[in-house]
Design a protein around this motif. Structure first.
Motif, PDB file in Angstrom:
ATOM      1  N   ALA A  60      -7.814  -4.032  -2.578  1.00 34.03           N
ATOM      2  CA  ALA A  60      -7.647  -2.800  -2.593  1.00 34.03           C
ATOM      3  C   ALA A  60      -9.118  -2.516  -3.330  1.00 34.03           C
ATOM      4  CB  ALA A  60      -6.586  -2.104  -3.481  1.00 34.03           C
ATOM      5  N   THR A  78       1.293  -1.155   0.142  1.00 38.81           N
ATOM      6  CA  THR A  78       0.535   0.246   0.501  1.00 38.81           C
ATOM      7  C   THR A  78       1.071   0.656  -0.061  1.00 38.81           C
ATOM      8  OG1 THR A  78      -1.796   1.277   0.774  1.00 38.81           O
ATOM      9  CG2 THR A  78       0.392  -0.197   2.567  1.00 38.81           C
ATOM     10  N   ALA A  79       0.795   2.183  -0.368  1.00 38.91           N
ATOM     11  CA  ALA A  79       0.978   3.831  -0.437  1.00 38.91           C
ATOM     12  C   ALA A  79       0.284   4.686   0.465  1.00 38.91           C
ATOM     13  CB  ALA A  79       0.415   4.618  -2.056  1.00 38.91           C
ATOM     14  N   HIS A  80      -0.568   4.227   0.987  1.00 39.18           N
ATOM     15  CA  HIS A  80      -2.031   4.813   2.030  1.00 39.18           C
ATOM     16  C   HIS A  80      -1.655   4.542   3.178  1.00 39.18           C
ATOM     17  CE1 HIS A  80      -4.939   6.929   2.683  1.00 39.18           C
ATOM     18  NE2 HIS A  80      -5.548   6.327   3.526  1.00 39.18           N
ATOM     19  N   ALA A 138      -1.810   5.329   6.341  1.00 39.81           N
ATOM     20  CA  ALA A 138      -3.102   4.890   7.596  1.00 39.81           C
ATOM     21  C   ALA A 138      -3.777   3.575   6.780  1.00 39.81           C
ATOM     22  CB  ALA A 138      -4.089   6.046   7.239  1.00 39.81           C
ATOM     23  N   ASP A 139      -3.495   2.908   6.080  1.00 39.37           N
ATOM     24  CA  ASP A 139      -3.293   1.024   5.972  1.00 39.37           C
ATOM     25  C   ASP A 139      -2.119   0.802   6.512  1.00 39.37           C
ATOM     26  OD1 ASP A 139      -6.207   2.064   5.825  1.00 39.37           O
ATOM     27  OD2 ASP A 139      -5.757   1.323   2.866  1.00 39.37           O
ATOM     28  N   ARG A 140      -1.018   0.871   6.911  1.00 33.70           N
ATOM     29  CA  ARG A 140      -0.135   0.086   6.772  1.00 33.70           C
ATOM     30  C   ARG A 140      -0.307  -1.181   8.169  1.00 33.70           C
ATOM     31  NH1 ARG A 140       3.675   4.834   4.721  1.00 33.70           N
ATOM     32  NH2 ARG A 140       4.144   4.193   2.290  1.00 33.70           N
ATOM     33  N   ASP A 178      -8.552   2.901  -4.492  1.00 38.28           N
ATOM     34  CA  ASP A 178      -8.363   4.766  -4.760  1.00 38.28           C
ATOM     35  C   ASP A 178      -7.398   5.272  -3.444  1.00 38.28           C
ATOM     36  OD1 ASP A 178      -9.233   3.745  -2.405  1.00 38.28           O
ATOM     37  OD2 ASP A 178     -10.380   5.537  -1.707  1.00 38.28           O
ATOM     38  N   GLY A 179      -6.716   3.442  -3.547  1.00 41.11           N
ATOM     39  CA  GLY A 179      -5.547   3.723  -2.841  1.00 41.11           C
ATOM     40  C   GLY A 179      -5.427   2.939  -0.981  1.00 41.11           C
ATOM     41  N   THR A 180      -7.042   3.439  -0.663  1.00 34.89           N
ATOM     42  CA  THR A 180      -7.025   2.984   0.237  1.00 34.89           C
ATOM     43  C   THR A 180      -8.149   1.145   0.325  1.00 34.89           C
ATOM     44  OG1 THR A 180      -9.407   2.592   0.529  1.00 34.89           O
ATOM     45  CG2 THR A 180      -7.898   4.894   1.356  1.00 34.89           C
ATOM     46  N   SER A 181      -7.810   0.562   1.581  1.00 38.53           N
ATOM     47  CA  SER A 181      -8.645  -0.666   1.193  1.00 38.53           C
ATOM     48  C   SER A 181      -9.511  -1.801   2.482  1.00 38.53           C
ATOM     49  CB  SER A 181      -6.800  -1.756   1.711  1.00 38.53           C
ATOM     50  OG  SER A 181      -5.489  -1.660   1.388  1.00 38.53           O
TER      51      SER A 181
END
Length: 333
Positions: A309, A220-222, A224-226, A312-315
């Protein structure tokens, strides 16, 4: 001596004192005026063993627009004639002769920089180092194993062992120093996190945590999701479930990957295919940054076992396979 003659001598002495004061004041003003007002920095290099005169000649020969006579005088008055340090420098617009002398006497060298990007593979890091014009390239022709041996490392692969950051160095620095700095930075962070870890984490050693961090980095590049993604993978490891993460499959495919994973790729076994094998892959799959490392060591407390995914970049995270399949229908199919 007549009174008239004494008067003339006094006047002459006073004039000489005034002239001397003006000269001294003008010189002091010159030391604080910009050497040049605008334009790009002027790079120059001072050779070893330079005197005030030879350094002034070197400055003039490298397009530094400064009076050699005044610069020599400045050096001698400052008492730094024997303290001029060889090396690469640059003079920026707005900097004064006094600042120029300070740089040369203190060794404030012109610094080069190299940025290693989070998520890069090790071969991308090597390419960036090999192409940097400010480095002295000593390792470009070494194999990966030879380079690691030169660094004193026993690992079979360099993937993940180097911390992505911006590194500053003097022009002409041996390129192996960048590898040492990046490796030391990664090990310092990794060992600090390891010493502070939750003993319930399913990692046998710091290297396994580094592998997890690299997977999180690529998933992920988001930001907050890491920690949630890390929490899902930790849960799956504890439950003896396959990780089933695409980035590891892609890494295992190597040059065969063409931008899309097919069903046959998920079924083709490699050491990195977490759809066919349990546990973590044998090595990291990228260079993880600080946030990915923190996520690996401090995963979110969650019951989720799946994520998909959203586009939109979030999961979207799910606790059950049924819920996950519905999310896949919504966001993928």
């Amino acid at each position: 001596m007549t009174g008239e003659k004494k008067r003339k001598i006094c006047i002459a002495a006073a004039l000489m004192a005034v002239i001397a004061a003006i000269v001294i004041l003008a010189f002091l003003c010159w030391t604080q005026l910009p050497v040049f007002d605008r334009g790009k920095p002027v790079p120059f290099e001072i050779a070893p063993g330079g005197t005030a005169r030879t350094v002034a000649n070197q400055l003039n020969g490298q397009n530094v627009p400064i009076s050699d006579t005044l610069f020599v005088l400045l050096v001698r008055l400052s008492g730094n004639s024997s303290g001029l340090r060889a090396g690469p420098y640059e003079l920026k617009a707005g900097e004064t002769p006094a600042r120029l002398l300070e740089k040369i006497t203190k060794g404030i060298f012109a610094m080069e920089s190299l940025t290693i990007i989070e998520g890069w593979k090790f071969h991308q890091m090597r390419q960036a180092i090999a192409k940097h014009p400010g480095l002295n390239h000593e390792t470009a022709d070494l194999s990966e194993r030879e380079l690691l041996k030169r660094l004193g490392l026993s690992h079979h692969a360099g993937e993940g062992l180097f911390f992505p950051d911006t590194y500053l160095f003097k022009k002409g620095t041996p390129d192996i120093l960048i590898y040492r700095l990046a490796h030391d930075a990664m090990m310092a962070r990794l060992n600090a996190y390891w010493d502070d870890r939750d003993p319930g984490l399913p990692y046998k050693n710091p290297y396994e945590a580094l592998i997890m961090a690299s997977i999180v980095e690529k998933e992920t590049a988001h930001p907050a999701d890491r920690d949630m993604i890390s929490g899902v993978f930790v849960n799956r490891l504890k439950a003896d479930m396959k990780l089933q993460t695409d980035p590891t499959v892609i890494y295992g495919m190597g040059k065969k990957y063409r931008g899309k994973i097919r069903r046959i790729d998920l079924r083709t076994d490699t050491p990195y295919n977490t759809y066919t094998r349990y546990g973590l892959p044998p090595t990291p799959i990228a260079l993880p940054g600080r946030e990915a490392l923190e996520a690996a060591f401090y995963p979110a407390e969650t019951d989720a076992l799946y994520f998909v995914a959203r586009g939109d970049g979030t999961s979207h995270f799910s606790r059950t396979l049924d819920e996950h399949n519905k999310a896949v229908d919504k966001y993928i199919r």
